[in-house]
Design an enzyme around this catalytic site. Structure first.
Site, PDB file in Angstrom:
ATOM      1  N   GLY A  50     -20.178  -8.138 -23.227  1.00  0.00           N
ATOM      2  CA  GLY A  50     -18.884  -8.271 -23.881  1.00  0.00           C
ATOM      3  C   GLY A  50     -18.981  -8.711 -25.325  1.00  0.00           C
ATOM      4  O   GLY A  50     -17.966  -8.848 -26.001  1.00  0.00           O
ATOM      5  N   CYS A  51     -20.185  -8.938 -25.796  1.00  0.00           N
ATOM      6  CA  CYS A  51     -20.397  -9.297 -27.204  1.00  0.00           C
ATOM      7  C   CYS A  51     -20.746  -8.036 -27.985  1.00  0.00           C
ATOM      8  O   CYS A  51     -21.544  -7.222 -27.513  1.00  0.00           O
ATOM      9  CB  CYS A  51     -21.556 -10.281 -27.346  1.00  0.00           C
ATOM     10  SG  CYS A  51     -21.088 -11.978 -27.227  1.00  0.00           S
ATOM     11  N   ALA A  52     -20.155  -7.890 -29.154  1.00  0.00           N
ATOM     12  CA  ALA A  52     -20.494  -6.746 -30.006  1.00  0.00           C
ATOM     13  C   ALA A  52     -21.937  -6.886 -30.498  1.00  0.00           C
ATOM     14  O   ALA A  52     -22.650  -5.906 -30.639  1.00  0.00           O
ATOM     15  CB  ALA A  52     -19.531  -6.657 -31.181  1.00  0.00           C
ATOM     16  N   SER A  53     -22.359  -8.112 -30.737  1.00  0.00           N
ATOM     17  CA  SER A  53     -23.737  -8.391 -31.143  1.00  0.00           C
ATOM     18  C   SER A  53     -24.549  -8.723 -29.900  1.00  0.00           C
ATOM     19  O   SER A  53     -23.996  -9.006 -28.845  1.00  0.00           O
ATOM     20  CB  SER A  53     -23.771  -9.595 -32.083  1.00  0.00           C
ATOM     21  OG  SER A  53     -22.966  -9.371 -33.208  1.00  0.00           O
TER      22      SER A  53
END
Length: 137
Positions: A50-53
């Site tokens: 769920g993290c873009a990074s």
């Protein structure tokens, strides 16, 4: 030091900055100060979804105390992790679950993040809570 004492320190630290540019620099500096994790731990098992990074969180459960180590390829995300890790590492699962990070509103952090970073922060919070809940099983 209790979770509340750690939260009070963070709120006080953020109060010293007059603008968000300085606060972002502080978040980045916090991320740079956390211990590095071994590259062999940067695997899917520890990756926060769920993290873009990319963000890896490696929990260590010792008795009923949980410590969080981690790393990100984003300096801001690593700084956000550093803040939450500072608050929750060394706490019990019950303490983590019973002390949601409402202090993030007090320091106005969430409202100054872009949508993808805010989603990533929410994913990190859910992940830390999930680790705590799973350690009780």
């Amino acid at each position: 030091m209790s979770i509340q004492e750690k939260i009070n320190q963070i709120i006080e630290s953020f109060s010293y900055f007059d603008n968000w540019e300085d606060r972002y620099e502080y978040v980045i500096d916090l991320g740079k100060k956390i211990p590095k994790i071994d590259i062999t731990l940067m695997i899917d098992e520890f990756k926060v979804q769920g993290c873009a990074s990319n963000l890896w969180v490696v929990p260590e459960v010792n008795g009923n105390v949980i410590t969080f180590n981690g790393a990100s390829d984003s300096v801001i995300v690593q700084g956000l992790f550093a803040i939450l890790s500072n608050v929750y590492s060394g706490a019990t699962a019950e303490e983590i679950i019973n002390n949601p990070p409402t202090f993030l509103e007090k320091i106005e952090l969430k409202e100054h993040l872009g949508p993808s970073r805010a989603n990533g922060l929410n994913s990190l919070i859910k992940h830390l809570n999930s680790v705590a809940k799973n350690s009780l099983i």
